[in-house]
Design a protein around this motif. Structure first.
Motif, PDB file in Angstrom:
ATOM      1  N   GLU A  66       1.449  22.388  -4.932  1.00  0.00           N
ATOM      2  CA  GLU A  66       0.691  21.398  -5.702  1.00  0.00           C
ATOM      3  C   GLU A  66       1.683  20.521  -6.461  1.00  0.00           C
ATOM      4  OE1 GLU A  66      -2.687  21.059  -5.665  1.00  0.00           O
ATOM      5  OE2 GLU A  66      -2.732  22.669  -4.158  1.00  0.00           O
ATOM      6  N   VAL A  67       1.631  19.206  -6.214  1.00  0.00           N
ATOM      7  CA  VAL A  67       2.558  18.279  -6.851  1.00  0.00           C
ATOM      8  C   VAL A  67       1.752  17.226  -7.607  1.00  0.00           C
ATOM      9  CG1 VAL A  67       4.409  16.599  -6.487  1.00  0.00           C
ATOM     10  CG2 VAL A  67       4.241  18.593  -4.991  1.00  0.00           C
ATOM     11  N   SER A  68       2.081  17.060  -8.878  1.00  0.00           N
ATOM     12  CA  SER A  68       1.519  15.968  -9.668  1.00  0.00           C
ATOM     13  C   SER A  68       2.384  14.742  -9.376  1.00  0.00           C
ATOM     14  CB  SER A  68       1.575  16.332 -11.156  1.00  0.00           C
ATOM     15  OG  SER A  68       1.237  15.216 -11.931  1.00  0.00           O
ATOM     16  N   ASP A  83      -2.231  10.670  -4.418  1.00  0.00           N
ATOM     17  CA  ASP A  83      -2.014  11.850  -3.598  1.00  0.00           C
ATOM     18  C   ASP A  83      -0.584  11.833  -3.050  1.00  0.00           C
ATOM     19  OD1 ASP A  83      -3.279  14.223  -2.076  1.00  0.00           O
ATOM     20  OD2 ASP A  83      -2.235  13.057  -0.527  1.00  0.00           O
ATOM     21  N   PHE A  84       0.178  12.844  -3.423  1.00  0.00           N
ATOM     22  CA  PHE A  84       1.600  12.921  -3.068  1.00  0.00           C
ATOM     23  C   PHE A  84       1.832  12.857  -1.558  1.00  0.00           C
ATOM     24  CE2 PHE A  84       5.186  15.811  -1.994  1.00  0.00           C
ATOM     25  CZ  PHE A  84       6.224  15.069  -2.529  1.00  0.00           C
ATOM     26  N   LYS A  85       1.146  13.721  -0.812  1.00  0.00           N
ATOM     27  CA  LYS A  85       1.400  13.801   0.633  1.00  0.00           C
ATOM     28  C   LYS A  85       0.967  12.525   1.349  1.00  0.00           C
ATOM     29  CE  LYS A  85       1.473  16.969   4.488  1.00  0.00           C
ATOM     30  NZ  LYS A  85       1.751  15.949   5.428  1.00  0.00           N
ATOM     31  N   THR A  86      -0.165  11.976   1.013  1.00  0.00           N
ATOM     32  CA  THR A  86      -0.614  10.732   1.638  1.00  0.00           C
ATOM     33  C   THR A  86       0.382   9.605   1.371  1.00  0.00           C
ATOM     34  OG1 THR A  86      -2.929  11.381   1.420  1.00  0.00           O
ATOM     35  CG2 THR A  86      -2.487   9.035   1.705  1.00  0.00           C
ATOM     36  N   PHE A 140      10.067  21.157  -7.016  1.00  0.00           N
ATOM     37  CA  PHE A 140       9.582  20.011  -7.766  1.00  0.00           C
ATOM     38  C   PHE A 140       8.058  20.066  -7.793  1.00  0.00           C
ATOM     39  CE2 PHE A 140      13.608  18.433  -5.832  1.00  0.00           C
ATOM     40  CZ  PHE A 140      14.350  18.522  -7.002  1.00  0.00           C
ATOM     41  N   ASP A 141       7.512  20.117  -8.997  1.00  0.00           N
ATOM     42  CA  ASP A 141       6.060  20.170  -9.133  1.00  0.00           C
ATOM     43  C   ASP A 141       5.490  18.883  -9.713  1.00  0.00           C
ATOM     44  OD1 ASP A 141       6.929  20.450 -11.759  1.00  0.00           O
ATOM     45  OD2 ASP A 141       5.925  22.360 -12.097  1.00  0.00           O
ATOM     46  N   ARG A 142       6.373  17.956 -10.034  1.00  0.00           N
ATOM     47  CA  ARG A 142       5.940  16.667 -10.557  1.00  0.00           C
ATOM     48  C   ARG A 142       6.961  15.612 -10.156  1.00  0.00           C
ATOM     49  NH1 ARG A 142       4.922  17.988 -15.870  1.00  0.00           N
ATOM     50  NH2 ARG A 142       6.974  17.344 -16.556  1.00  0.00           N
ATOM     51  N   LEU A 143       6.470  14.464  -9.728  1.00  0.00           N
ATOM     52  CA  LEU A 143       7.334  13.337  -9.385  1.00  0.00           C
ATOM     53  C   LEU A 143       6.667  12.070  -9.884  1.00  0.00           C
ATOM     54  CD1 LEU A 143       9.828  12.122  -7.943  1.00  0.00           C
ATOM     55  CD2 LEU A 143       8.432  12.036  -5.849  1.00  0.00           C
ATOM     56  N   ALA A 144       7.405  11.314 -10.672  1.00  0.00           N
ATOM     57  CA  ALA A 144       6.944  10.009 -11.137  1.00  0.00           C
ATOM     58  C   ALA A 144       7.876   8.959 -10.547  1.00  0.00           C
ATOM     59  CB  ALA A 144       6.967   9.929 -12.662  1.00  0.00           C
TER      60      ALA A 144
END
Length: 108
Positions: A33-35, A44-47, A98-102
């Motif tokens: 799960e990635v924010s 949506d990270f993967k999209t 990595f659980d969050r990427l901005a």
């Protein structure tokens, strides 16, 4: 491009995968799960990154690295959106994933 300025090993390897258009390896550095935000908007990270890899988006130059190697700034080829200065800010959990990427457009 010299990626040795990225002092966080996992960030460097993730960026190497992005640069090589290797999405399989890219995703291995992220938690299940990635924010994810782009210019502050949750997406949506993967999209988002499946599309980025399809367009072969990548850094053209790394200009600045901060926050122990977890914040990267540089010129980026964003495919259909053009080339501009961006930031990628990674957050690493206790497992090293990595659980969050901005990401977003960085000021000049």
């Amino acid at each position: 491009m010299d990626l040795t300025t990225i002092t966080n090993e996992n960030v460097r390897k993730a960026i190497e995968a992005l640069q090589a258009n290797d999405k399989k390896t890219w995703y291995t550095y992220f938690a299940k799960e990635v924010s994810f935000t782009d210019d502050g908007r949750p997406l949506d990270f993967k999209t988002f990154f499946d599309n980025a890899f399809n367009k072969k988006e990548k850094f053209l130059a790394i200009e600045k690295v901060e926050d122990g190697g977890k914040s990267i700034y540089g010129n980026f080829d964003a495919g259909q959106w053009g080339t501009f200065r961006v930031y990628f800010k990674f957050h690493q959990n206790t497992a090293g994933e990595f659980d969050r990427l901005a990401i977003g457009q960085a000021p000049l």
